[in-house]
Design a protein around this motif. Structure first.
Motif, PDB file in Angstrom:
ATOM      1  N   ALA A   1       0.858  -1.179   0.000  1.00 59.29           N
ATOM      2  CA  ALA A   1       0.000   0.000   0.000  1.00 59.29           C
ATOM      3  C   ALA A   1       0.897   1.233   0.000  1.00 59.29           C
ATOM      4  O   ALA A   1       2.071   1.163   0.365  1.00 59.29           O
TER       5      ALA A   1
ATOM      6  N   ALA B   1      -7.740  -2.177  -3.383  1.00 55.05           N
ATOM      7  CA  ALA B   1      -7.016  -0.918  -3.223  1.00 55.05           C
ATOM      8  C   ALA B   1      -7.493  -0.138  -1.998  1.00 55.05           C
ATOM      9  O   ALA B   1      -6.685   0.461  -1.290  1.00 55.05           O
ATOM     10  N   ASP B   2      -8.806  -0.136  -1.729  1.00 53.22           N
ATOM     11  CA  ASP B   2      -9.364   0.637  -0.616  1.00 53.22           C
ATOM     12  C   ASP B   2      -9.708  -0.203   0.599  1.00 53.22           C
ATOM     13  O   ASP B   2      -9.762   0.312   1.715  1.00 53.22           O
ATOM     14  N   SER B   3      -9.989  -1.486   0.396  1.00 49.47           N
ATOM     15  CA  SER B   3     -10.336  -2.356   1.513  1.00 49.47           C
ATOM     16  C   SER B   3      -9.891  -3.784   1.212  1.00 49.47           C
ATOM     17  O   SER B   3      -9.677  -4.147   0.057  1.00 49.47           O
TER      18      SER B   3
ATOM     19  N   ASN C   1     -10.749  -1.390   6.191  1.00 51.71           N
ATOM     20  CA  ASN C   1     -10.352  -0.210   5.446  1.00 51.71           C
ATOM     21  C   ASN C   1      -8.828  -0.137   5.439  1.00 51.71           C
ATOM     22  O   ASN C   1      -8.195  -0.159   6.490  1.00 51.71           O
TER      23      ASN C   1
ATOM     24  N   ALA D   1      -6.769   2.326   4.670  1.00 50.95           N
ATOM     25  CA  ALA D   1      -6.192   3.568   5.192  1.00 50.95           C
ATOM     26  C   ALA D   1      -6.255   3.656   6.713  1.00 50.95           C
ATOM     27  O   ALA D   1      -5.299   4.079   7.351  1.00 50.95           O
TER      28      ALA D   1
END
Length: 104
Positions: free
Chosen positions: A17, A66-68, A91, A93
């Protein structure tokens, strides 16, 4: 215990990431046979950025995104009970989780 880096695909490269650059480590949090899995995001220096308890005792599938990151499995077994199948979305991020029961 039972620590593994997540991969982008089976047998592929380690899932990475950005912002900050990091990798994901999936590991058990206890010593019992079906101790729940935890997903931890590690920075390039090996320090933990966040850690998310999944509540999954038997992991069946990991779907990185990509996001989760989606994890499918069952809650740890309880004597004389059928383990609940669950979907856990983490998540990337923030490490926040959203758990959905797959029982109908």
């Amino acid at each position: 215990r039972a620590a593994n880096f997540l991969r982008a695909k089976p047998g592929g490269t380690i899932l990475r990431a950005s912002n900050p650059e990091s990798v994901f480590l999936l590991h058990r949090t206890g010593t019992e046979l079906f101790a729940p899995f935890t997903l931890t995001r590690l920075g390039p220096d090996g320090k933990q950025l966040w850690s998310a308890a999944t509540g999954i005792g038997r992991l069946q599938q990991v779907l990185p995104g990509a996001d989760s990151i989606a994890l499918i499995g069952e809650r740890p077994p309880v004597p004389n009970k059928v383990p609940e199948p669950i979907l856990v979305l983490v998540n990337v991020a923030t490490g926040t989780t959203n758990t959905v029961s797959l029982w109908r």
